[in-house]
Design a protein around this motif. Structure first.
Motif, mmCIF file in Angstrom:
data_model
loop_
_atom_site.group_PDB
_atom_site.id
_atom_site.type_symbol
_atom_site.label_atom_id
_atom_site.label_comp_id
_atom_site.label_asym_id
_atom_site.label_seq_id
_atom_site.Cartn_x
_atom_site.Cartn_y
_atom_site.Cartn_z
ATOM 1 N N SER A 86 0.725 -1.120 0.109
ATOM 2 C CA SER A 86 0.051 -0.111 -0.074
ATOM 3 C C SER A 86 0.935 1.297 -0.088
ATOM 4 O O SER A 86 0.141 2.289 -0.140
ATOM 5 C CB SER A 86 -0.866 0.231 1.335
ATOM 6 N N MET A 87 2.096 1.020 -0.008
ATOM 7 C CA MET A 87 3.150 2.309 0.256
ATOM 8 C C MET A 87 3.500 2.870 -1.184
ATOM 9 O O MET A 87 4.001 4.042 -1.333
ATOM 10 C CB MET A 87 4.352 1.671 0.932
ATOM 11 N N LEU A 88 3.132 2.138 -2.259
ATOM 12 C CA LEU A 88 3.387 2.804 -3.610
ATOM 13 C C LEU A 88 2.174 2.528 -4.448
ATOM 14 O O LEU A 88 1.412 1.506 -4.148
ATOM 15 C CB LEU A 88 4.649 1.801 -4.206
ATOM 16 N N VAL A 89 2.084 3.151 -5.541
ATOM 17 C CA VAL A 89 0.918 2.984 -6.405
ATOM 18 C C VAL A 89 1.697 2.690 -7.806
ATOM 19 O O VAL A 89 2.918 2.549 -7.972
ATOM 20 C CB VAL A 89 -0.007 4.088 -6.655
ATOM 21 N N GLY A 90 0.857 2.434 -8.892
ATOM 22 C CA GLY A 90 1.312 1.866 -10.251
ATOM 23 C C GLY A 90 2.797 2.729 -10.690
ATOM 24 O O GLY A 90 2.612 3.910 -10.383
ATOM 25 N N GLY A 91 3.635 2.258 -11.094
ATOM 26 C CA GLY A 91 4.802 2.912 -11.685
ATOM 27 C C GLY A 91 5.854 3.161 -10.497
ATOM 28 O O GLY A 91 6.697 4.182 -10.620
ATOM 29 N N TRP A 92 5.536 2.577 -9.585
ATOM 30 C CA TRP A 92 6.602 2.755 -8.382
ATOM 31 C C TRP A 92 6.311 4.202 -7.559
ATOM 32 O O TRP A 92 7.128 4.549 -6.803
ATOM 33 C CB TRP A 92 8.048 2.648 -8.513
ATOM 34 N N ARG A 93 5.158 4.768 -7.950
ATOM 35 C CA ARG A 93 4.954 6.232 -7.373
ATOM 36 C C ARG A 93 4.829 6.272 -5.753
ATOM 37 O O ARG A 93 3.792 5.262 -5.284
ATOM 38 C CB ARG A 93 3.571 6.939 -8.012
ATOM 39 N N PRO A 94 5.300 6.939 -5.009
ATOM 40 C CA PRO A 94 5.089 6.890 -3.644
ATOM 41 C C PRO A 94 3.516 7.125 -3.368
ATOM 42 O O PRO A 94 2.897 7.913 -4.045
ATOM 43 C CB PRO A 94 5.972 8.027 -2.927
ATOM 44 N N ALA A 95 3.107 6.511 -2.300
ATOM 45 C CA ALA A 95 1.754 6.523 -1.613
ATOM 46 C C ALA A 95 1.584 7.185 -0.293
ATOM 47 O O ALA A 95 2.374 7.024 0.673
ATOM 48 C CB ALA A 95 0.736 5.314 -2.016
ATOM 49 N N SER A 96 0.544 7.719 0.209
ATOM 50 C CA SER A 96 0.218 7.899 1.528
ATOM 51 C C SER A 96 -1.014 7.209 1.869
ATOM 52 O O SER A 96 -2.006 7.508 2.082
ATOM 53 C CB SER A 96 -0.011 9.559 1.500
ATOM 54 N N PRO A 97 -0.547 5.967 2.235
ATOM 55 C CA PRO A 97 -1.991 4.878 2.627
ATOM 56 C C PRO A 97 -2.484 5.279 3.998
ATOM 57 O O PRO A 97 -1.827 5.720 4.954
ATOM 58 C CB PRO A 97 -1.310 3.596 2.419
ATOM 59 N N TRP A 98 -3.766 4.811 4.051
ATOM 60 C CA TRP A 98 -4.625 5.004 5.425
ATOM 61 C C TRP A 98 -4.019 3.818 6.349
ATOM 62 O O TRP A 98 -3.866 3.909 7.460
ATOM 63 C CB TRP A 98 -5.907 4.997 5.397
ATOM 64 N N LEU A 99 -3.246 2.852 5.774
ATOM 65 C CA LEU A 99 -2.807 1.532 6.281
ATOM 66 C C LEU A 99 -1.621 1.257 5.665
ATOM 67 O O LEU A 99 -1.597 0.638 4.549
ATOM 68 C CB LEU A 99 -3.710 0.533 6.599
ATOM 69 N N ALA A 100 -0.442 1.474 6.195
ATOM 70 C CA ALA A 100 0.813 0.957 5.636
ATOM 71 C C ALA A 100 1.383 -0.449 5.820
ATOM 72 O O ALA A 100 1.380 -0.714 6.845
ATOM 73 C CB ALA A 100 2.062 1.849 6.091
#
Length: 154
Positions: A86-100
């Motif tokens: 949940s820490m990344l989205v497609g293309g290895w882009r960083p994410a800000s998940p609600w649950l890491a």
């Protein structure tokens, strides 16, 4: 070295061949049928099934509850392992998940069935404890039972 005290894990023997478990996982049309505990429903918004590919599910409950879960596949070994985070989205882009978390799912032949292990890694004890309190064992356990049912029918 990984601190396994930060992990939550479920290991279950599924009464279905590994190829069918894999098919139920690898086909988003089947995955949406078992991905969240019933009576919740899953919409698969992205399913780019390769390392770096987007994995995005959106779950909705009968009471109006919602859970938006964008993520990224990290590793895929056909019929053996799926790793996503949940820490990344497609293309290895960083994410800000609600649950890491990062999930490592493994499948291995055991007798006439499949040993399915879901291990979920967390960044710290607070996040692990939060995931457990949110119902990890009941929720992921229900989904694994639903996965087994779906795999029996593919």
């Amino acid at each position: 070295m990984t601190d396994q005290s930060l992990d939550l894990e479920i290991s279950r023997l599924l009464n279905v061949p590994r190829a069918r478990v894999w098919k139920a996982w690898a086909d988003p049309a089947i995955l949406k049928e078992w991905w969240c505990p019933r009576p919740w429903k899953t919409e698969v918004r992205a399913f780019d099934f390769y390392p770096g590919g987007a994995f995005h599910t959106f779950m909705s409950g009968p009471d109006g509850g919602e859970s938006d879960n964008p993520g990224c596949f990290l590793d895929i070994a056909p019929q053996e392992r799926i790793v996503f985070t949940s820490m990344l989205v497609g293309g290895w882009r960083p994410a800000s998940p609600w649950l890491a978390f990062t999930a490592i799912l493994t499948m291995a032949d055991e007798g006439s069935g499949t040993r399915y292990v879901a291990r979920v890694l967390h960044k710290d004890d607070a996040e692990r404890q939060r995931h457990e309190e949110l119902g990890f064992y009941d929720g992921w356990g229900a989904c694994i039972s639903q996965l087994e049912e779906a795999a029996q029918n593919v």
